[in-house]
Enzyme design. Structure first.
Site, PDB file in Angstrom:
ATOM      1  N   ASP A 206     -29.804 123.277  67.743  1.00 29.72           N
ATOM      2  CA  ASP A 206     -28.762 123.511  66.749  1.00 29.72           C
ATOM      3  C   ASP A 206     -27.399 123.749  67.415  1.00 29.72           C
ATOM      4  O   ASP A 206     -27.309 124.495  68.403  1.00 29.72           O
ATOM      5  CB  ASP A 206     -29.173 124.756  65.939  1.00 29.72           C
ATOM      6  CG  ASP A 206     -28.339 124.966  64.702  1.00 29.72           C
ATOM      7  OD1 ASP A 206     -28.333 124.090  63.829  1.00 29.72           O
ATOM      8  OD2 ASP A 206     -27.681 126.029  64.613  1.00 29.72           O
ATOM      9  N   GLU A 269     -27.662 118.771  68.606  1.00 27.49           N
ATOM     10  CA  GLU A 269     -26.744 118.543  67.481  1.00 27.49           C
ATOM     11  C   GLU A 269     -25.312 118.659  68.006  1.00 27.49           C
ATOM     12  O   GLU A 269     -24.893 119.745  68.434  1.00 27.49           O
ATOM     13  CB  GLU A 269     -26.967 119.575  66.371  1.00 27.49           C
ATOM     14  CG  GLU A 269     -26.088 119.272  65.159  1.00 27.49           C
ATOM     15  CD  GLU A 269     -25.905 120.443  64.193  1.00 27.49           C
ATOM     16  OE1 GLU A 269     -25.473 120.194  63.053  1.00 27.49           O
ATOM     17  OE2 GLU A 269     -26.177 121.593  64.575  1.00 27.49           O
TER      18      GLU A 269
HETATM   19  C1  GLC Z   1     -26.337 123.515  62.061  1.00 30.21           C
HETATM   20  C2  GLC Z   1     -27.404 123.303  61.035  1.00 30.21           C
HETATM   21  C3  GLC Z   1     -26.922 123.842  59.731  1.00 30.21           C
HETATM   22  C4  GLC Z   1     -26.696 125.327  59.894  1.00 30.21           C
HETATM   23  C5  GLC Z   1     -25.733 125.603  61.030  1.00 30.21           C
HETATM   24  C6  GLC Z   1     -25.762 127.036  61.435  1.00 30.21           C
HETATM   25  O1  GLC Z   1     -25.196 122.786  61.790  1.00 30.21           O
HETATM   26  O2  GLC Z   1     -27.760 121.949  60.985  1.00 30.21           O
HETATM   27  O3  GLC Z   1     -27.832 123.596  58.695  1.00 30.21           O
HETATM   28  O4  GLC Z   1     -26.189 125.864  58.710  1.00 30.21           O
HETATM   29  O5  GLC Z   1     -26.070 124.875  62.185  1.00 30.21           O
HETATM   30  O6  GLC Z   1     -26.940 127.330  62.134  1.00 30.21           O
END
Ligand code: GLC
Length: 532
Positions: A206, A269
């Site tokens: 994440d 991500e």
């Molecule tokens: C990332 C996740 C999202 C979440 C954020 C905070 O972007 O994909 O769903 O709200 O991180 O953890």
């Protein structure tokens, strides 16, 4: 270079990743929220899609203020989803079906309920104080600087007891962990080891590009392109809170932890332009993530020549960087691609995703053509929407609704008499897995035909990529290896195009369900894959 690479590729290069949002896949406990037993029961369906790995959004202990992206214990399962035993059974069943298991690892922040943060709150002298990011108020009082949270409002919250502020790039209940502290890194790496020992094959990491912040804590500059109505976070540029050199260092350390085990992987991500994205793969001497998520198909205008230009430059840059490419059309933070691009382009987009060079990630339900669901105001639960009522686009509930399995009550997601945590699509009685299973012309069977084609024609997996000139509305490219040459023709528009020699060859698959003759014109919104 057109050798047949496919046999030498790793599973995360040749296979397809399938993302499950656990709250919404299958509720077997009858509380309106999906769970591990439900997912395990549905795994044969997942395997039938021809995908290789299942990524579960977070299932760890959590108060669920951000639906699991606020972790209160990195080494336990939330009771809402089941137990560690349920998890072990899930892993065993996945592996029996030859599916890899990927978990969602959330290293940037914990929940404020985590024991570490609770201890940090006991005072400046606490042993865990430095596990989070604390700042004194600015001179004269108030916020330490202008940094903003992704969900709107300041990225700082005052701890009244100590008079200091703590940093949170998301909700106040998601305090940022201090990755500069080696003890934090060790504890977080131990969580990875815990799950790998339990058989986990990989992680989606994440917001990995946010791990570190610049420690001068300077104000971030304003974004001159921001428009009122857009999320507040976009009103600033982020030179001090994103993509810091220290983050690269920590990822190299994280990679070394994965490399303690055989054949594991991580996908990060990362929302960044290609020139900042590809460095996250690292170099031959210092590897970083196996795949830095490429979200550009989601972010760019849906126009054939734009997509071609991007695919050409990304493919070339990936080769030059020694990085394996990957492609994404949707996830739990983005509106469903069927809704974004429209019904007519749905199969064109699906074909593109599964035929470009690189690992595709598929979001649950996209294989049956699920679309965004309009959420009545009193059913909105996403904090990104509730905190930013002036930015209607920010809400993520529409793309997180329950999987549509069949025409029964609650679409087979949840038993009769329960209220699913989010409303179902109002067309679930016709748009569902059961209805599509038996229909050879369905979106589900089109998806399966695409994944089968990848198996039968390894050029689609390991072959080279080369685009070719075509009319403005058409994106055409060639995939090639020793075993053969395939041409992919994608019509992004509503005109018929006579493509001459380019359309010559045997049709292996057309999105319109028939088998056009060699050389036949490309019809409006048609995707066609040819051999020859
Ligand atoms: C990332 C996740 C999202 C979440 C954020 C905070 O972007 O994909 O769903 O709200 O991180 O953890």
């Amino acid at each position: 270079m057109t050798s047949s690479l496919t046999g030498e590729l790793k599973w995360w290069q040749s296979g397809i990743i399938y993302q499950i949002y656990p709250r919404s896949f299958q509720d077997d406990s009858g509380d309106g929220v999906g769970d591990l037993r439900g997912i395990t029961r549905r795994l044969p369906y997942v395997a039938s899609l021809g995908v290789k790995a299942v990524w579960l959004s977070p299932i760890f202990r959590s108060p669920m203020r951000d639906f699991g992206y606020d972790v209160a214990d990195y080494c336990d399962i939330d009771p809402l989803f089941g137990t560690l035993e349920d998890f072990d059974a899930f892993v065993a069943e996945a592996h029996r079906l030859d599916l890899k298991v990927m978990l969602d690892y959330v290293p940037n922040h914990s929940s404020s309920d985590h024991a570490w943060f609770q201890e940090a709150l006991t005072g400046k002298g606490s042993a865990k104080r430095d596990w989070y990011v604390w700042r004194d108020p600015a001179e004269g009082g108030g916020l330490p600087n202008n940094w903003k949270s992704f969900f709107g409002g300041p990225a700082w919250t005052l701890d009244e007891a100590s008079g200091q502020y703590y940093l949170h790039q998301f909700l106040p209940s998601q305090p940022d962990l201090n990755w500069r502290n080696p003890a934090v890194r060790e504890a977080m790496f131990d969580a990875l080891r815990f799950w790998m020992r339990r058989g986990v094959d990989g992680f989606r990491v994440d917001v990995i590009w946010l791990l570190a912040e610049d420690d001068r804590y300077l104000d971030e500059p304003e974004n001159p392109d921001w428009q009122p109505g857009q999320p507040e976070h976009w009103s600033l540029l982020h030179p001090y809170t994103q993509d810091q050199p220290e983050t690269h260092e920590y990822i190299r350390e994280m990679r070394a932890v994965l490399d303690e085990f055989d054949d594991r992987m991580m996908v990060g991500e990362i929302y960044l332009p290609v020139e900042q994205l590809l460095p996250y793969s690292g170099t031959e001497d210092a590897r970083m993530v196996h795949l830095p998520f490429n979200f550009h198909l989601i972010l760019m205008p849906w126009q054939a020549q734009e997509v071609r230009r991007f695919a050409d430059s990304y493919d070339a840059a990936s080769l030059a960087a020694g990085a394996w490419p990957n492609w994404v059309l949707g996830n739990h933070d983005q509106h469903r691609f069927r809704s974004r691009l429209g019904d007519a382009q749905y199969r064109v987009a699906q074909t593109l995703l599964l035929t470009l060079r690189g690992t595709p990630t598929v979001y649950y339900g996209d294989e049956i053509g699920m679309h965004d669901v309009e959420i009545p105001a009193d059913r909105i639960v996403d904090p990104a929407a509730l905190q930013q009522p002036d930015s209607p686009e920010a809400g993520r509930d529409p793309e997180r609704t329950p999987m549509q399995w069949d025409a029964s009550v609650n679409a087979g997601f949840s038993a009769q008499g329960t209220t699913p945590w989010l409303p179902l699509a109002d067309d679930f009685a016709t748009l569902n897995v059961a209805a599509q299973e038996g229909d050879p012309a369905s979106d589900l069977n089109y998806f399966r035909a695409l994944t089968r084609l990848r198996q039968e024609h390894p050029a689609l997996i390991g072959g080279t990529y080369r685009s070719v000139d075509a009319p403005d509305d058409v994106f055409a490219f060639i995939r090639q290896d020793d075993s053969g040459t395939l041409t992919v023709l994608l019509n992004f528009g509503a005109q018929t195009h006579d493509l001459g020699d380019l359309a010559r060859g045997q049709t292996l698959l057309s999105s319109l369900g028939d088998q056009p003759a060699s050389g036949a014109a490309l019809r409006p919104n048609e995707a066609r894959i040819l051999r020859g």
